[in-house]
Scaffold this motif. Structure first.
Motif, PDB file in Angstrom:
ATOM      1  N   ASP A 113      -4.253  -6.507  -3.506  1.00 19.42           N
ATOM      2  CA  ASP A 113      -5.027  -5.822  -4.544  1.00 19.42           C
ATOM      3  C   ASP A 113      -6.389  -5.394  -4.008  1.00 19.42           C
ATOM      4  N   GLU A 114      -7.022  -6.288  -3.251  1.00 16.39           N
ATOM      5  CA  GLU A 114      -8.361  -5.956  -2.735  1.00 16.39           C
ATOM      6  C   GLU A 114      -8.293  -4.868  -1.664  1.00 16.39           C
ATOM      7  N   LEU A 115      -7.237  -4.868  -0.873  1.00 13.17           N
ATOM      8  CA  LEU A 115      -7.123  -3.870   0.186  1.00 13.17           C
ATOM      9  C   LEU A 115      -6.855  -2.480  -0.371  1.00 13.17           C
ATOM     10  N   THR A 116      -6.084  -2.423  -1.456  1.00 15.22           N
ATOM     11  CA  THR A 116      -5.756  -1.103  -2.027  1.00 15.22           C
ATOM     12  C   THR A 116      -6.986  -0.382  -2.565  1.00 15.22           C
ATOM     13  N   GLU A 117      -8.055  -1.108  -2.813  1.00 14.32           N
ATOM     14  CA  GLU A 117      -9.276  -0.455  -3.276  1.00 14.32           C
ATOM     15  C   GLU A 117      -9.865   0.480  -2.217  1.00 14.32           C
ATOM     16  N   PHE A 118      -9.425   0.318  -0.952  1.00 11.88           N
ATOM     17  CA  PHE A 118      -9.981   1.126   0.137  1.00 11.88           C
ATOM     18  C   PHE A 118      -9.008   2.207   0.621  1.00 11.88           C
ATOM     19  N   LYS A 119      -7.976   2.482  -0.175  1.00 13.44           N
ATOM     20  CA  LYS A 119      -6.998   3.478   0.267  1.00 13.44           C
ATOM     21  C   LYS A 119      -7.636   4.842   0.521  1.00 13.44           C
ATOM     22  N   LYS A 120      -8.567   5.247  -0.322  1.00 15.02           N
ATOM     23  CA  LYS A 120      -9.172   6.569  -0.185  1.00 15.02           C
ATOM     24  C   LYS A 120     -10.209   6.615   0.931  1.00 15.02           C
ATOM     25  N   ALA A 121     -10.804   5.481   1.234  1.00 13.45           N
ATOM     26  CA  ALA A 121     -11.809   5.419   2.305  1.00 13.45           C
ATOM     27  C   ALA A 121     -11.580   4.132   3.112  1.00 13.45           C
ATOM     28  N   PRO A 122     -10.514   4.093   3.908  1.00 16.62           N
ATOM     29  CA  PRO A 122     -10.125   2.843   4.583  1.00 16.62           C
ATOM     30  C   PRO A 122     -11.190   2.288   5.519  1.00 16.62           C
ATOM     31  N   ALA A 123     -11.978   3.144   6.130  1.00 19.63           N
ATOM     32  CA  ALA A 123     -13.022   2.652   7.035  1.00 19.63           C
ATOM     33  C   ALA A 123     -14.008   1.752   6.301  1.00 19.63           C
TER      34      ALA A 123
END
Length: 536
Positions: free
Chosen positions: A282-292
């Motif tokens: 869940d926490e990782l998916t928050e960075f899908k649009k800006a993975p860096a």
């Protein structure tokens, strides 16, 4: 030690007493023989009470998790299957779980009730060990909606970083036939890399998740010691037993970890778990649009000593450093610096001495009488008494295991107390890493020291076979004995020295402080989503 009651019958014979005492190199004085016969007859009566009692194992819900079509496939894809089976929850709620739609392989040292565990060896007769309960990780992946489609072949007694020791066939690397798929979770890695399954449960005592991941271009995570329950998995040494996810992507790895992490109430290794675990996926998916941004402002340290270990391919050193420095190009405030941890250079020796007696007595002789938890009595019963035929079979197939058998006995006999001292030094090693984590979020080392090498044969001598394995876990084993989470992330393709026409994967190892898998996943996600590892 108290004697709880006197025996009703004196059943213990003088011959039994002489046999037992001679195994210690002692002789019981004649005047004391009858006394010991009486006392040990009481023990024999207690043993018979236990023998007659039904065992007490975790229950299996066969209605919810039915098993179908258990068989050994022929032909066998990459020699990667130990057994095929179809298991999927019949519960609609489970079908909506985190792992819904995912296919799964389970390492062959992990219990699946009714499915034989071969343990990669013919020292134990094939089919003689059929688990009677499911490992916790098996139950959890089924509850999360995954479909288990088989057990992935593992190396002989799970004691090899190569894929050439399984008694039933050498596991092949899907990138190149005849090349090493890594060990000991070799079949699992091959099946995921070939796209036959989506993910797999691996096991890791010295690098057995991370090395196959490195050789097969996968994401392999050894979680913090105790984070994922080891219940129902054949142990090598309880001080370094880890189980965890092998996947193609970092996001899948986080998904898998979220489904299987946390206490189960059985595993004595699960001391010190945080009261609340992150929702990794869940926490990782928050960075899908800006993975860096997942690794924004991370402080990354390259362990200097890890790049100076013997046996490292200079090309691997160069590529891992280049991949690590690439974090800075993401322009999100990441810094990459070199850091010295002198104890890291001593870590392979600490791991070796701290584990060798355990591997010998626990892993190869099944002797683990001192820890609570769930136990499989069939394994110690089969392995307590070794004979020449068993030793010769194992020496032919996996001299790394017979070396451990002999080495553990040697340490016990020639260096009494040294294993205990090594375990004390393991705490010093852990503290050395922890002191650096006060300044850094992630540490980086090479994973395997080279790309996968070419197979050995049964006819090769011991040193030829061992040459394929020596040094492979030099940078992975330290984090088994320290307990820190460590991941292999694929970062490039490289030719093996024997064949310039081939390209094989190479992994970089990322490490974080204990129970900070989320930082490992964030850093790995930022790198994976920003660079094409096959072209890097």
């Amino acid at each position: 030690m108290s004697v709880v009651r006197m025996p009703e019958v004196i059943s213990f014979t003088e011959d039994k007493l002489k046999k037992i005492s001679s195994s210690f190199g002692i002789t019981v004085p004649p005047k004391d023989i009858d006394a010991y016969r009486i006392l040990l007859s009481g023990l024999e009566e207690a043993a018979k009470v236990i023998e007659d009692e039904d065992d007490y194992l975790p229950p299996v819900d066969f209605d919810r998790f039915p098993r179908h079509d258990i068989h050994v496939p022929t032909p066998n894809e990459y020699n990667a299957w130990a057994h095929k089976v179809t298991i999927k929850s019949t519960s609609e709620e489970d079908g909506r779980g985190l792992l819904s739609g995912k296919t799964m392989a389970i390492k062959d040292n992990v219990n699946i009730a009714t499915v034989p565990s071969l343990l990669g060896t013919d020292v134990i007769e094939a089919g003689s060990f059929v688990p009677r309960y499911d490992a916790t990780v098996v139950t959890r992946v089924l509850e999360a909606g995954a479909s288990i489609i088989g057990k992935g072949a593992c190396e002989n007694f799970s004691m090899s970083p190569t894929s050439f020791t399984n008694a039933y066939g050498f596991v092949q690397n899907p990138f190149a036939e005849g090349y090493n798929a890594g060990g000991s979770s070799s079949g699992c890695a091959a099946l995921v890399a070939a796209g036959i399954v989506d993910m797999a449960v691996g096991g890791d005592q010295g690098g057995s998740i991370r090395v196959p991941a490195s050789y097969c271009g996968l994401v392999g995570l050894k979680p913090t010691y105790g984070l994922v329950p080891y219940t129902g998995i054949a142990s090598l040494a309880s001080t370094v037993d880890h189980t965890g996810p092998i996947t193609k992507t970092v996001l899948d790895n986080a998904l898998f970890l979220q489904a299987i992490a946390g206490p189960d109430g059985y595993d004595y290794r699960q001391i010190g778990l945080p009261a609340q675990l992150p929702k990794y996926f869940d926490e990782l998916t928050e960075f899908k649009k800006a993975p860096a941004d997942a690794a924004k402002n991370f402080r990354i340290g390259l362990i200097l000593e890890a790049f100076d270990m013997p046996g490292l391919d200079l090309r691997v050193i160069e590529k891992v450093k280049e991949a690590a420095k690439a974090f800075e190009s993401l322009n999100v405030g990441i810094t990459v610096r070199e850091v010295s941890i002198p104890m890291h250079a001593k870590a392979p020796a600490i791991w070796t001495v701290a584990t060798r007696q355990g591997f010998s007595e626990h892993g190869l002789r099944g002797q683990n009488p001192i820890n609570f938890g769930v136990h499989d009595p069939e394994i110690p019963a089969a392995l307590t008494h070794w004979n020449q035929e068993m030793f010769d079979k194992l020496a032919l197939e996996n001299p790394a295991a017979t070396n451990s058998l002999l080495g553990g006995q040697y340490i016990r006999d020639s260096y009494p107390g040294l294993t205990s001292k090594a375990l004390n030094l393991a705490r010093k090693l852990k503290d050395s890493y922890n002191s650096v984590f006060e300044e850094y979020d992630i540490l980086i080392t090479p994973c395997a020291p080279t790309p996968a090498n070419y197979t050995s044969t049964l006819e090769d001598d011991i040193m030829t076979k061992m040459s394929k394995a020596i040094g492979t876990t030099i940078n992975t084993a330290p984090f088994n004995i320290s307990g820190h989470p460590a991941m292999s992330l694929p970062i490039t393709m490289m030719s093996p020295k024997e064949d310039e026409s081939l390209k094989l994967p190479v992994g970089m190892q990322l490490i974080a402080k204990s129970f900070d898998e989320l930082s490992v996943l964030k850093a790995a996600f930022a790198w994976e989503q920003s660079f094409d590892w096959k072209l890097f």
